[in-house]
Scaffold this motif. Structure first.
Motif, PDB file in Angstrom:
ATOM      1  N   MET A  18       8.605  10.916   9.575  1.00 41.05           N
ATOM      2  CA  MET A  18       7.206  11.264   9.787  1.00 41.05           C
ATOM      3  C   MET A  18       6.277  10.375   8.995  1.00 41.05           C
ATOM      4  O   MET A  18       5.346   9.826   9.518  1.00 41.05           O
ATOM      5  CB  MET A  18       6.970  12.726   9.401  1.00 41.05           C
ATOM      6  N   CYS A  19       6.527  10.246   7.708  1.00 41.28           N
ATOM      7  CA  CYS A  19       5.677   9.467   6.812  1.00 41.28           C
ATOM      8  C   CYS A  19       6.522   9.050   5.617  1.00 41.28           C
ATOM      9  O   CYS A  19       7.685   9.428   5.494  1.00 41.28           O
ATOM     10  CB  CYS A  19       4.482  10.294   6.319  1.00 41.28           C
ATOM     11  N   ARG A  20       5.922   8.271   4.730  1.00 43.04           N
ATOM     12  CA  ARG A  20       6.529   7.925   3.442  1.00 43.04           C
ATOM     13  C   ARG A  20       5.457   8.073   2.387  1.00 43.04           C
ATOM     14  O   ARG A  20       4.279   7.776   2.644  1.00 43.04           O
ATOM     15  CB  ARG A  20       7.046   6.488   3.426  1.00 43.04           C
ATOM     16  N   TRP A  21       5.852   8.527   1.191  1.00 45.62           N
ATOM     17  CA  TRP A  21       4.849   8.646   0.132  1.00 45.62           C
ATOM     18  C   TRP A  21       5.428   8.306  -1.227  1.00 45.62           C
ATOM     19  O   TRP A  21       6.642   8.232  -1.406  1.00 45.62           O
ATOM     20  CB  TRP A  21       4.172  10.002   0.144  1.00 45.62           C
ATOM     21  N   LEU A  22       4.510   8.109  -2.169  1.00 50.95           N
ATOM     22  CA  LEU A  22       4.858   7.717  -3.535  1.00 50.95           C
ATOM     23  C   LEU A  22       3.865   8.361  -4.491  1.00 50.95           C
ATOM     24  O   LEU A  22       2.661   8.389  -4.224  1.00 50.95           O
ATOM     25  CB  LEU A  22       4.811   6.196  -3.655  1.00 50.95           C
ATOM     26  N   ALA A  23       4.369   8.878  -5.614  1.00 54.00           N
ATOM     27  CA  ALA A  23       3.514   9.402  -6.686  1.00 54.00           C
ATOM     28  C   ALA A  23       3.953   8.777  -8.002  1.00 54.00           C
ATOM     29  O   ALA A  23       5.152   8.734  -8.299  1.00 54.00           O
ATOM     30  CB  ALA A  23       3.620  10.922  -6.758  1.00 54.00           C
ATOM     31  N   TYR A  24       2.984   8.294  -8.770  1.00 58.52           N
ATOM     32  CA  TYR A  24       3.264   7.653 -10.065  1.00 58.52           C
ATOM     33  C   TYR A  24       2.577   8.420 -11.183  1.00 58.52           C
ATOM     34  O   TYR A  24       1.429   8.877 -11.050  1.00 58.52           O
ATOM     35  CB  TYR A  24       2.760   6.211 -10.082  1.00 58.52           C
ATOM     36  N   SER A  25       3.258   8.519 -12.334  1.00 60.30           N
ATOM     37  CA  SER A  25       2.662   9.066 -13.546  1.00 60.30           C
ATOM     38  C   SER A  25       3.202   8.294 -14.743  1.00 60.30           C
ATOM     39  O   SER A  25       4.403   7.987 -14.802  1.00 60.30           O
ATOM     40  CB  SER A  25       2.997  10.556 -13.687  1.00 60.30           C
ATOM     41  N   GLY A  26       2.324   7.984 -15.696  1.00 57.30           N
ATOM     42  CA  GLY A  26       2.757   7.261 -16.892  1.00 57.30           C
ATOM     43  C   GLY A  26       1.625   6.474 -17.496  1.00 57.30           C
ATOM     44  O   GLY A  26       0.451   6.818 -17.337  1.00 57.30           O
ATOM     45  N   GLU A  27       1.963   5.421 -18.192  1.00 57.45           N
ATOM     46  CA  GLU A  27       0.943   4.542 -18.753  1.00 57.45           C
ATOM     47  C   GLU A  27       0.131   3.930 -17.606  1.00 57.45           C
ATOM     48  O   GLU A  27       0.638   3.749 -16.494  1.00 57.45           O
ATOM     49  CB  GLU A  27       1.595   3.425 -19.574  1.00 57.45           C
ATOM     50  N   PRO A  28      -1.166   3.627 -17.847  1.00 51.52           N
ATOM     51  CA  PRO A  28      -1.973   3.046 -16.781  1.00 51.52           C
ATOM     52  C   PRO A  28      -1.297   1.828 -16.149  1.00 51.52           C
ATOM     53  O   PRO A  28      -0.769   0.958 -16.849  1.00 51.52           O
ATOM     54  CB  PRO A  28      -3.268   2.659 -17.501  1.00 51.52           C
ATOM     55  N   LEU A  29      -1.298   1.806 -14.817  1.00 49.50           N
ATOM     56  CA  LEU A  29      -0.581   0.787 -14.057  1.00 49.50           C
ATOM     57  C   LEU A  29      -1.413   0.398 -12.852  1.00 49.50           C
ATOM     58  O   LEU A  29      -2.103   1.237 -12.263  1.00 49.50           O
ATOM     59  CB  LEU A  29       0.766   1.356 -13.587  1.00 49.50           C
ATOM     60  N   ARG A  30      -1.354  -0.892 -12.483  1.00 47.49           N
ATOM     61  CA  ARG A  30      -1.948  -1.302 -11.215  1.00 47.49           C
ATOM     62  C   ARG A  30      -1.084  -0.743 -10.078  1.00 47.49           C
ATOM     63  O   ARG A  30       0.113  -1.031 -10.018  1.00 47.49           O
ATOM     64  CB  ARG A  30      -2.042  -2.820 -11.119  1.00 47.49           C
ATOM     65  N   PRO A  31      -1.653   0.025  -9.174  1.00 50.47           N
ATOM     66  CA  PRO A  31      -0.842   0.600  -8.099  1.00 50.47           C
ATOM     67  C   PRO A  31      -0.073  -0.428  -7.280  1.00 50.47           C
ATOM     68  O   PRO A  31       0.998  -0.120  -6.739  1.00 50.47           O
ATOM     69  CB  PRO A  31      -1.875   1.339  -7.238  1.00 50.47           C
ATOM     70  N   SER A  32      -0.590  -1.644  -7.200  1.00 41.61           N
ATOM     71  CA  SER A  32       0.094  -2.688  -6.427  1.00 41.61           C
ATOM     72  C   SER A  32       1.511  -2.929  -6.930  1.00 41.61           C
ATOM     73  O   SER A  32       2.383  -3.381  -6.171  1.00 41.61           O
ATOM     74  CB  SER A  32      -0.697  -3.995  -6.487  1.00 41.61           C
ATOM     75  N   THR A  33       1.774  -2.632  -8.197  1.00 40.43           N
ATOM     76  CA  THR A  33       3.094  -2.873  -8.776  1.00 40.43           C
ATOM     77  C   THR A  33       4.190  -2.158  -8.001  1.00 40.43           C
ATOM     78  O   THR A  33       5.298  -2.688  -7.838  1.00 40.43           O
ATOM     79  CB  THR A  33       3.117  -2.424 -10.251  1.00 40.43           C
ATOM     80  N   VAL A  34       3.897  -0.967  -7.507  1.00 45.77           N
ATOM     81  CA  VAL A  34       4.896  -0.218  -6.748  1.00 45.77           C
ATOM     82  C   VAL A  34       4.551  -0.105  -5.260  1.00 45.77           C
ATOM     83  O   VAL A  34       5.441  -0.013  -4.415  1.00 45.77           O
ATOM     84  CB  VAL A  34       5.101   1.187  -7.350  1.00 45.77           C
ATOM     85  N   ILE A  35       3.263  -0.133  -4.952  1.00 50.36           N
ATOM     86  CA  ILE A  35       2.863  -0.004  -3.551  1.00 50.36           C
ATOM     87  C   ILE A  35       3.096  -1.297  -2.778  1.00 50.36           C
ATOM     88  O   ILE A  35       3.437  -1.273  -1.582  1.00 50.36           O
ATOM     89  CB  ILE A  35       1.377   0.408  -3.458  1.00 50.36           C
ATOM     90  N   LEU A  36       2.952  -2.450  -3.461  1.00 49.61           N
ATOM     91  CA  LEU A  36       3.065  -3.753  -2.797  1.00 49.61           C
ATOM     92  C   LEU A  36       4.229  -4.597  -3.276  1.00 49.61           C
ATOM     93  O   LEU A  36       4.876  -5.282  -2.471  1.00 49.61           O
ATOM     94  CB  LEU A  36       1.774  -4.559  -3.000  1.00 49.61           C
ATOM     95  N   ASP A  37       4.495  -4.588  -4.585  1.00 50.21           N
ATOM     96  CA  ASP A  37       5.338  -5.634  -5.170  1.00 50.21           C
ATOM     97  C   ASP A  37       6.807  -5.273  -5.331  1.00 50.21           C
ATOM     98  O   ASP A  37       7.632  -6.161  -5.548  1.00 50.21           O
ATOM     99  CB  ASP A  37       4.774  -6.032  -6.546  1.00 50.21           C
ATOM    100  N   ALA A  38       7.159  -4.004  -5.265  1.00 45.63           N
ATOM    101  CA  ALA A  38       8.563  -3.618  -5.390  1.00 45.63           C
ATOM    102  C   ALA A  38       9.349  -4.114  -4.180  1.00 45.63           C
ATOM    103  O   ALA A  38       8.797  -4.342  -3.102  1.00 45.63           O
ATOM    104  CB  ALA A  38       8.683  -2.102  -5.505  1.00 45.63           C
TER     105      ALA A  38
END
Length: 278
Positions: free
Chosen positions: A1-21
């Motif tokens: 149906m969909c895919r999702w991601l939730a991050y928690s921790g030290e401040p991070l640029r979302p691109s690190t996991v949304i784009l670059d992984a």
């Protein structure tokens, strides 16, 4: 149906996991090996709490009906901001139209919500479930998805005071109404909810065959396991992600959340609790 991601921790640029992984959320929007649909190109959304947010801070959101892999604004935005807690979602529409108000995550005051799955035969249940939403909350329902109805039903039934009890009560109502209308399996999916400090990630379906859900192990553990992987240095000691499917192929980095479980993520790490396991 969909895919999702939730991050928690030290401040991070979302691109690190949304784009670059390696298997980033954008990569999953094009090719999702563990998803019900391979391609999730019917829009996307990002919701994030600003650095320095205090309790009750309102998160920012950005939604688009463009495919995530084709939106330059997503790349610009996720590389420009930093956040200690953010959600992102790529959508595969299963009925409700492709429009911006139907893109996750949904927001109410300081709360974010997103869902991968569906309410079975929603058209049969839609009227009863919509009318069960508190009248004061109804104006906040801007789209036409079953997910947004589920969110506002949970808000009606106490999510703000106790997210686990609120979601449990909402799903109780979904299953009660569904069964009244002859729906065999009314609830399917994984859900993420946050108040800006804690993330509650639910995995549950009426059939007992829920969509996939994983979370990362602690960063210090990953450093011990893979001391030569330079990418790990981008993350602080408290960084965690909850994802529909793993972001890389490194064995042991992601653990699957069991069926009928809520994974609660705060500054102390993860805590698993049974959720409707009876």
């Amino acid at each position: 149906m969909c895919r999702w991601l939730a991050y928690s921790g030290e401040p991070l640029r979302p691109s690190t996991v949304i784009l670059d992984a390696k298997h980033s959320l954008v990569a999953q929007s094009l090719d999702s090996p563990l998803g019900a649909e391979t391609v999730n190109g019917d829009g996307f959304g990002v919701g994030w709490y600003p650095v320095g947010s205090v309790a009750g801070s309102i998160p920012a959101t950005f939604h688009s009906t463009e495919p995530a892999w084709n939106d330059e604004n997503l790349r610009e935005l996720t590389r420009a901001v930093e956040s200690p807690l953010f959600f992102s979602h790529v959508r595969a529409a299963a009925g409700p139209p492709i429009q911006r108000t139907n893109c996750h995550p949904f927001r109410y005051e300081n709360w974010l919500f997103m869902h991968n799955g569906f309410l079975g035969e929603f058209k049969k249940m839609k009227r009863d479930l919509t009318f069960a939403i508190d009248p004061s909350l109804y104006p906040s329902v801007l789209g036409t998805t079953d997910s947004e109805v589920l969110f506002h039903l949970a808000l009606t039934l106490g999510l703000v005071d106790d997210p686990v009890k609120g979601m449990n009560a909402a799903i109780d109502e979904v299953e009660r109404v569904g069964h009244e209308h002859g729906v065999l399996f009314p609830m399917q999916g994984t859900i993420a909810v946050s108040d800006g400090a804690t993330i509650w990630a639910f995995r549950y379906s009426s059939q007992g065959r829920s969509r996939t859900l994983f979370h990362s192990v602690d960063i210090p553990t990953i450093r011990e396991m893979y001391p030569d992987v330079e990418r790990v240095s981008q993350f602080g000691d408290h960084a965690h992600v909850v994802v529909s499917e793993p972001l890389n192929d490194l064995p042991g980095v992601f653990h699957e959340v069991p069926e009928a479980t809520v994974a609660i993520l705060d500054r102390t790490g993860y805590h698993h609790e049974p959720f409707r396991s009876e």
